[in-house]
Design a protein around this motif. Sequence first.
Motif, PDB file in Angstrom:
ATOM      1  N   ALA A   1       0.968  -0.982   0.148  1.00  0.00           N
ATOM      2  CA  ALA A   1      -0.130   0.333  -0.031  1.00  0.00           C
ATOM      3  C   ALA A   1       0.996   0.952  -0.216  1.00  0.00           C
ATOM      4  O   ALA A   1       0.322   2.164  -0.490  1.00  0.00           O
ATOM      5  CB  ALA A   1      -0.865  -0.284   0.828  1.00  0.00           C
TER       6      ALA A   1
ATOM      7  N   TRP B   1       2.328   1.891  -3.572  1.00  0.00           N
ATOM      8  CA  TRP B   1       0.736   2.592  -4.508  1.00  0.00           C
ATOM      9  C   TRP B   1       0.570   4.201  -4.119  1.00  0.00           C
ATOM     10  O   TRP B   1       0.370   4.928  -4.728  1.00  0.00           O
ATOM     11  CB  TRP B   1      -0.581   2.139  -3.855  1.00  0.00           C
ATOM     12  CG  TRP B   1      -1.051   0.710  -4.972  1.00  0.00           C
ATOM     13  CD1 TRP B   1      -1.007  -0.405  -3.982  1.00  0.00           C
ATOM     14  CD2 TRP B   1      -1.300  -0.003  -5.295  1.00  0.00           C
ATOM     15  NE1 TRP B   1      -1.131  -1.877  -4.864  1.00  0.00           N
ATOM     16  CE2 TRP B   1      -1.222  -0.719  -6.398  1.00  0.00           C
ATOM     17  CE3 TRP B   1      -1.205   1.474  -7.227  1.00  0.00           C
ATOM     18  CZ2 TRP B   1      -2.135  -0.991  -7.392  1.00  0.00           C
ATOM     19  CZ3 TRP B   1      -1.761  -0.049  -8.230  1.00  0.00           C
ATOM     20  CH2 TRP B   1      -2.606  -1.112  -8.018  1.00  0.00           C
ATOM     21  N   GLU B   2       1.117   4.173  -2.810  1.00  0.00           N
ATOM     22  CA  GLU B   2       0.829   5.927  -1.978  1.00  0.00           C
ATOM     23  C   GLU B   2       2.078   6.953  -2.787  1.00  0.00           C
ATOM     24  O   GLU B   2       1.964   8.195  -3.494  1.00  0.00           O
ATOM     25  CB  GLU B   2       0.583   5.965  -0.583  1.00  0.00           C
ATOM     26  CG  GLU B   2      -0.435   6.120   0.161  1.00  0.00           C
ATOM     27  CD  GLU B   2      -0.343   6.299   1.112  1.00  0.00           C
ATOM     28  OE1 GLU B   2       0.090   6.761   2.024  1.00  0.00           O
ATOM     29  OE2 GLU B   2      -1.173   5.597   2.245  1.00  0.00           O
TER      30      GLU B   2
END
Length: 343
Positions: A205, A208-209
């Motif tokens: 995650a 992705w950020e």
Amino acid sequence: MAAEASFARDLPKAELHLHIEGTLEPELMFELAGRNRVRLPYRSVDELRRAYVFSDLQSFLDLYYAGCQVLLKEQDFYELTSAYLSRAAGQGIRHAEIFFDPQTHTDRGVPFETVIGGIHRALEDGRDRLQITSGLIPCFLRHLSAESAMQTLEEALPYRDWILGVGLDSSEVGHPPSKFRTVFDRAREAGLHTVAHAGEEGPPAYIWEALDLLNAQRIDHGVRCAEDPRLVGRLVEDQTPLTVCPLSNVKLRVFPTLRQHNLKQLLDRGLLVTVNSDDPAYFGGYVGDNFQATATALGLDRDQLLTLARNSFTASFLPDEQKRNYLAAVDRFNAQPSLKTIS
Ligand code: ADE
Ligand code: ZN
């Protein structure tokens, strides 16, 4: 040295993930401590080296930030950087995009100008002395606040001509890239490139950020992308470079051994992977050593080593013409008659 080993070490290459403070060898640390009257909690170089056993990223960072306390004067940063360049030149490095951590120094009262002045002067000399081209990437410490990062960016902007871009490093888990969205927006407005450590210890995650919120053009480490097939697909499609640091990942226990590292799987999957040294004074090897050790542990063949060398220039922030020149140097190196026997 076996021919295959020297091929890996001597291949022309760029280093894209190197913290200059992580090149502080124990000998220089002791010399600077003496000169600057800083007390070290170790009696000798050997005792210090024996302390380099880490259980995770934080256990390393605690020692690394403590070691930085010997760096006080412009000349200290100059000598640190010059020593790195001399070592790098012996391992095929032709171009280096170098991280430094301004807040580690400015928070101790060392002016930004002192830090960047010493590093930049050494890089200029390195260009003449060793024909190594280079650029600088100040990184924001993610365990500090977004406001502190913004203040650091403002301090850096007067040196815009010496800086390629900005990065994000330090303790990853609990400090997601989203915390630094505004400062990365401001850096991009100023025309700077953007990179970020993500997926070293942190989850997919965070990668992705880094891509979606920070617009990171390269992901530093990124090895945990393998846990998310959709993310891998995205990184392959966009050919977003990963600056992987194999010896670092073993020392900081991201992988139990080098043989279990996923670099070859990432390469085979079509990711734009590069090999780098991260903090070589602490992790047991400079970039050529990383190439060599990884080639041996994972059984990389000559074509895969050439791909890694080419990727390092492709993933750099060099202008296209300079990239083409360096890629041609890789081809010339590979065409040397003395190397024909290596399969
Ligand atoms: N600072 C220096 N080395 C680092 C690493 N491997 N990860 C995060 N921050 C760092
Ligand atoms: Zn790093």
